[in-house]
Scaffold this active site. Structure first.
Site, PDB file in Angstrom:
ATOM      1  N   ARG A  70       0.864  -1.186   0.000  1.00 18.99           N
ATOM      2  CA  ARG A  70       0.000   0.000   0.000  1.00 18.99           C
ATOM      3  C   ARG A  70       0.897   1.231   0.000  1.00 18.99           C
ATOM      4  NH1 ARG A  70      -2.224   2.999   4.672  1.00 18.99           N
ATOM      5  NH2 ARG A  70      -3.852   4.309   3.821  1.00 18.99           N
ATOM      6  N   HIS A  75      -2.359  10.939   0.523  1.00 21.28           N
ATOM      7  CA  HIS A  75      -1.852  10.747   1.880  1.00 21.28           C
ATOM      8  C   HIS A  75      -1.178  12.057   2.295  1.00 21.28           C
ATOM      9  CE1 HIS A  75      -0.604   7.429   4.905  1.00 21.28           C
ATOM     10  NE2 HIS A  75      -0.300   8.594   5.459  1.00 21.28           N
ATOM     11  N   GLU A 119      -6.951   8.636   6.009  1.00 22.22           N
ATOM     12  CA  GLU A 119      -7.221   9.349   7.253  1.00 22.22           C
ATOM     13  C   GLU A 119      -7.642  10.806   7.043  1.00 22.22           C
ATOM     14  OE1 GLU A 119      -4.208   8.929  10.213  1.00 22.22           O
ATOM     15  OE2 GLU A 119      -4.199   6.754  10.100  1.00 22.22           O
ATOM     16  N   ASN A 136      -7.411   2.149  10.001  1.00 20.94           N
ATOM     17  CA  ASN A 136      -6.094   2.261  10.632  1.00 20.94           C
ATOM     18  C   ASN A 136      -6.289   2.282  12.137  1.00 20.94           C
ATOM     19  OD1 ASN A 136      -5.184   2.542   8.048  1.00 20.94           O
ATOM     20  ND2 ASN A 136      -4.498   4.657   8.256  1.00 20.94           N
ATOM     21  N   TYR A 159      -4.198   2.226  16.012  1.00 24.10           N
ATOM     22  CA  TYR A 159      -2.978   2.243  16.826  1.00 24.10           C
ATOM     23  C   TYR A 159      -3.252   2.116  18.321  1.00 24.10           C
ATOM     24  CZ  TYR A 159      -0.574   3.515  12.561  1.00 24.10           C
ATOM     25  OH  TYR A 159      -0.056   3.490  11.292  1.00 24.10           O
ATOM     26  N   GLU A 175      -3.597  -0.027   8.275  1.00 23.42           N
ATOM     27  CA  GLU A 175      -2.403   0.361   9.043  1.00 23.42           C
ATOM     28  C   GLU A 175      -2.540  -0.121  10.465  1.00 23.42           C
ATOM     29  OE1 GLU A 175      -1.246   4.534   9.235  1.00 23.42           O
ATOM     30  OE2 GLU A 175      -1.597   4.735   7.092  1.00 23.42           O
TER      31      GLU A 175
HETATM   32  C1  GCO Z   1      -1.273   7.991  10.096  1.00 20.87           C
HETATM   33  C2  GCO Z   1      -0.652   7.830   8.798  1.00 20.87           C
HETATM   34  C3  GCO Z   1       0.773   7.417   8.830  1.00 20.87           C
HETATM   35  C4  GCO Z   1       1.516   7.586  10.124  1.00 20.87           C
HETATM   36  C5  GCO Z   1       1.243   6.468  11.091  1.00 20.87           C
HETATM   37  C6  GCO Z   1       1.979   6.583  12.393  1.00 20.87           C
HETATM   38  O1  GCO Z   1      -1.910   7.092  10.598  1.00 20.87           O
HETATM   39  O2  GCO Z   1      -1.140   9.049  10.661  1.00 20.87           O
HETATM   40  O3  GCO Z   1      -1.391   7.116   7.908  1.00 20.87           O
HETATM   41  O4  GCO Z   1       1.282   8.255   7.857  1.00 20.87           O
HETATM   42  O5  GCO Z   1       2.872   7.640   9.896  1.00 20.87           O
HETATM   43  O6  GCO Z   1      -0.108   6.445  11.397  1.00 20.87           O
HETATM   44  O7  GCO Z   1       1.635   7.743  13.066  1.00 20.87           O
END
Ligand code: GCO
Length: 483
Positions: free
Chosen positions: A92, A136, A181, A308, A310, A385
């Site tokens: 990707r 992006h 995002e 995505n 985290y 992600e």
């Molecule tokens: C985001 C983006 C990435 C970042 C990753 C880590 O999620 O902000 O898609 O470009 O680098 O998430 O912060």
């Protein structure tokens, strides 16, 4: 997208191994143009808002810029070989709009198209599926000079750009992703100012939300008209996995869910902005920038919804006493990214934490996937992600330098276990992309945060697969979580 307070945290630690994924489940890795390419002023590339922002003193840690980044632009063959050696099913990447149209409109820069054409062909010849993101975050600066995403004409220009790219690669790209995002583009770019273009104008941020949504719809429409293969269409959202604290938790979750999640999924998948979002932001805007026909344009059938993930976000309504907590981890330095939500508190969460200060909570991913599936049962999903920044140490082993990043392997194992649990719970999940293939320019943090499964030495630009890369390569080859 709304989670319950306790979630499944504490059920167990998600450290499974041996779990088997379906044979057609995609394991890939992700990157973004400005974060890796470098060659910022070569071959006719125009300037983007991230060039301007990173070259503005005080905006990025250490004054880092993407001028050179990982020099991927010049090392694309080497990087393709690297991907092949990691057994990736898919890659990707994003296309830099200012390489294709240096000022965001008008004449096409053939050298820019040629670069991505080589990349796509290089992927296909190695058996790696190309997943292309159109945006992006590197908006041509010329369009920002006219108002950027707060300006409706930017969405229209994006549709034209999508058509150009679709005409060029619409015979080879397997998955098209319109935006990455849009939450970050709108709220960090125009409300908190933590990201380019660094504006702190809450109303502009809401206008940006709408124009990004419109850009998504216009782009899919344009692509459908010109592509000649049979690709999948998608968008990638960083849906917030929200948890509420105390009696005001549900109200705070509802408010932030509207701003963070439903302002995108509403128009894109239900064909309307949520009524409560319009109501909550009434003091700022009447949303009259939503014109007749826009919602039909935005609501396009998509084949994949990219998510995505985290960490989780914990909220409650501020009591008005003491200092308001604003431990809003996700890149939210600067002003508040949340228009009309100044009374919402973002609470510190239990660790462990990553190098970004984000809490590690794999159950949040499982819950998010399950919740999105419950709301949109017919919508196939993909984790586009997930990954982690840690302070990696290079050790000098007998066999040469190495990065023994057990912590990253542990993070990936736990989150991929969460993905497997979601699959078992019936979520229609098609794949997982690790962020990121290699260390890169982490936006406002410059080169200080390393998310790669491959290390990049920023002096020599040498690539060194970390232990996590080997682990991931085994996972991708066997579709089974390695021991
Ligand atoms: C985001 C983006 C990435 C970042 C990753 C880590 O999620 O902000 O898609 O470009 O680098 O998430 O912060």
């Amino acid at each position: 997208m709304t989670q319950t307070a306790a979630g499944t945290a504490g059920r167990d630690d998600y450290r499974d191994s041996g779990l088997q994924f379906p044979a057609d489940f995609v394991f890939g890795s992700a990157t973004a143009s400005y974060q890796i390419e470098g060659a910022a002023s070569e071959d006719g590339r125009g300037s983007s808002i991230w060039d301007t922002f990173s070259h503005t003193p005080g905006r990025v840690v250490n004054g880092d810029t993407g001028d050179v980044a990982d020099d991927h632009y010049h090392r694309v063959e080497e990087d393709l070989d690297l991907m092949k050696s990691l057994n990736l099913d898919a890659y990707r990447f994003s296309i830099a709009w200012p390489r294709i149209q240096p000022t965001g409109r008008g004449p096409v820069n053939q050298a820019g198209l040629a670069f991505y054409s080589r990349l796509i062909d290089g992927l296909i010849s190695r058996g790696i599926t190309p997943v292309a993101t159109l945006y992006h975050w590197d908006l041509p600066q010329a369009l920002e000079d006219e108002g950027g995403w707060a300006n409706r004409a930017t969405a229209e220009a994006f549709g034209d750009y999508a058509r150009i790219v679709g005409e060029a690669f619409g015979d080879r790209v397997a998955v098209w992703t319109t935006l990455n995002e849009p939450w970050c583009s709108a709220y960090l770019g125009y409300a908190s100012g933590a990201h380019a273009p660094g504006r702190t104008e809450p109303v502009a941020a809401l206008r940006a939300v709408h124009h990004l949504n419109l850009a998504h719809g216009l782009a899919i429409r344009a692509l459908r008209e010109v592509v000649t293969n049979d690709p999948q269409y998608s968008v990638t959202l960083n849906l917030h996995a929200l948890r509420g604290e105390g009696t005001s938790g549900p109200e705070a979750v509802r408010r932030i869910d509207a701003l963070a999640n439903r302002c995108f999924t509403g128009p894109m998948l239900h064909g309307a902005y949520p009524a409560d979002l319009l109501e909550d932001t009434r003091a700022l805007t009447d949303w009259s920038f939503v014109e007749p026909g826009d919602l039909e344009t935005i609501r396009q059938r998509i084949d994949i919804l990219g998510i995505n993930y985290y960490s989780t976000t914990l909220v409650r309504v501020w009591s008005g006493e003491g200092e308001r907590a604003s431990a809003d981890g996700h890149k939210a330095v600067g002003a508040s990214p949340w228009p009309g939500a100044d009374d919402i508190e973002f609470l510190p969460q239990p660790g462990p934490y990553t190098e970004m200060g984000w809490n590690i909570e794999p159950s949040g991913l499982e819950e998010l996937l399950t919740a999105v599936h419950a709301e949109f049962p017919d919508q196939p999903l993909m984790v586009t992600e997930n990954g982690v920044a840690f302070d990696d140490v290079v050790s000098t082993d007998a066999g040469g330098p190495a990065v023994h990043d057990e912590n990253r392997v542990d993070y990936l194992r736990r989150h991929i276990t969460a993905v497997h649990r979601a699959l078992e719970a019936g979520v229609d999940l098609r794949g997982y992309f690790v962020w990121s293939l290699m260390d890169n320019f982490e936006w406002g943090y410059g080169y200080t945060k390393r998310f790669g499964i491959v290390r990049v030495d920023y002096d020599t630009l040498e690539r060194l697969p970390k232990d996590s890369a080997r682990w991931y390569a085994e996972l991708a080859a066997t579709k089974r979580i390695p021991a």
